[in-house]
Motif scaffolding. Sequence first.
Motif, mmCIF file in Angstrom:
data_model
loop_
_atom_site.group_PDB
_atom_site.id
_atom_site.type_symbol
_atom_site.label_atom_id
_atom_site.label_comp_id
_atom_site.label_asym_id
_atom_site.label_seq_id
_atom_site.Cartn_x
_atom_site.Cartn_y
_atom_site.Cartn_z
ATOM 1 N N PRO A 1 0.825 -1.220 0.000
ATOM 2 C CA PRO A 1 0.000 0.000 0.000
ATOM 3 C C PRO A 1 0.854 1.265 0.000
ATOM 4 C CG PRO A 1 -0.014 -1.035 2.168
ATOM 5 C CD PRO A 1 0.665 -1.989 1.229
ATOM 6 N N ARG A 2 0.488 2.207 -0.864
ATOM 7 C CA ARG A 2 1.188 3.497 -0.928
ATOM 8 C C ARG A 2 0.414 4.478 -0.063
ATOM 9 N NH1 ARG A 2 3.988 4.618 -5.405
ATOM 10 N NH2 ARG A 2 4.841 6.263 -4.064
ATOM 11 N N ASP A 31 -2.560 4.977 -8.144
ATOM 12 C CA ASP A 31 -3.437 5.279 -9.279
ATOM 13 C C ASP A 31 -4.557 4.269 -9.467
ATOM 14 O OD1 ASP A 31 -2.008 7.544 -9.931
ATOM 15 O OD2 ASP A 31 -0.596 6.440 -11.212
ATOM 16 N N ASP A 32 -4.574 3.205 -8.675
ATOM 17 C CA ASP A 32 -5.616 2.193 -8.817
ATOM 18 C C ASP A 32 -6.996 2.836 -8.649
ATOM 19 O OD1 ASP A 32 -7.532 -0.016 -7.882
ATOM 20 O OD2 ASP A 32 -5.734 -1.187 -8.375
ATOM 21 N N GLU A 33 -7.950 2.443 -9.479
ATOM 22 C CA GLU A 33 -9.278 3.062 -9.443
ATOM 23 C C GLU A 33 -9.999 2.800 -8.117
ATOM 24 O OE1 GLU A 33 -11.741 -0.527 -11.735
ATOM 25 O OE2 GLU A 33 -11.340 1.369 -12.764
ATOM 26 N N ALA A 38 -10.514 2.283 -0.894
ATOM 27 C CA ALA A 38 -9.716 1.373 -0.070
ATOM 28 C C ALA A 38 -8.952 2.127 1.018
ATOM 29 C CB ALA A 38 -8.737 0.594 -0.953
ATOM 30 N N TYR A 39 -8.342 3.254 0.646
ATOM 31 C CA TYR A 39 -7.557 3.993 1.627
ATOM 32 C C TYR A 39 -8.434 4.743 2.618
ATOM 33 C CZ TYR A 39 -3.431 2.787 -1.054
ATOM 34 O OH TYR A 39 -2.424 2.085 -1.671
ATOM 35 N N SER A 43 -7.995 4.305 6.533
ATOM 36 C CA SER A 43 -7.892 5.466 7.418
ATOM 37 C C SER A 43 -8.890 5.371 8.567
ATOM 38 C CB SER A 43 -8.137 6.756 6.637
ATOM 39 O OG SER A 43 -7.189 6.916 5.610
ATOM 40 N N GLN A 44 -10.121 4.970 8.236
ATOM 41 C CA GLN A 44 -11.141 4.846 9.273
ATOM 42 C C GLN A 44 -10.764 3.781 10.291
ATOM 43 O OE1 GLN A 44 -14.194 6.841 9.540
ATOM 44 N NE2 GLN A 44 -13.655 6.015 11.543
#
Length: 255
Positions: A1-2, A31-33, A38-39, A43-44
């Motif tokens: 994961p970036r 850049d994944d759609e 997902a991020y 974060s949550q």
Amino acid sequence: PRFAAIAYGKLGGKELGYASDLDLVFVYDDDDERAPEAYAMLSQRLANWLSTRTSAGQLFEIDLRLRPNGNAGLLVSSLEGFRKYQRESAWVWEHQALTRARFAAGDSAIGEAFETERRALLSRERDPAALRDEVVKMRAKMHEGHPNRSALFDLKHDEGGMVDIEFIVQFLVLAHAPRHPELLDNAGNIALLGRAGRAGLIDLELAAQVASAYRQLRQMQHQLRLNDASYARVDPTRFTEERQAVRALWKQVLG
């Protein structure tokens, strides 16, 4: 994961105290759609984990309001979105906050890109008079937002306290970093006061006095927090010389 966590506030400045909250901004570069969704979920989950309630109480209070667009914004920003917001839409107080922001965890490449952008933003030329007005206005708003109706001196929020010192340092960084790159380092308020003094931007002896005041006020704040005090407040006859030094430096820098 970036993905990376950027620390602001006391966590960003490496000055966490007892009962400090964590000021965080989450950033991704992917850049994944599916990346935004997902991020946002990651974060949550991170926020939930960090604020877990245990048998000893809540782990941390998490504050995510410093993200782009505040509470109205997305929980996580793309690196490019964060960069665009900071360059085109951010308020002066958001650049003040950047003076003590740092990469805290996650993808180190994002961390390096963030630090490069942070330095570029803080190095921008600003009109000193307009900057001074904005900083003074924001300080007044903060003061109104933390009223002290007691007869005690609030170590953090009252005139001559820690927030005044932090605002002085933030102004010095934003006003003078283009010609004094040594102020760009996230080195802490005490070190930055010394650097500003040695650069001739403020009186060197007064800088040392205010740095000492900041150290003493934080030490007392820690003691009060350890004793479960609801507010970091003391008898108004204490720290009178320290407060005078802070007021004198405020007058010298911000009028």
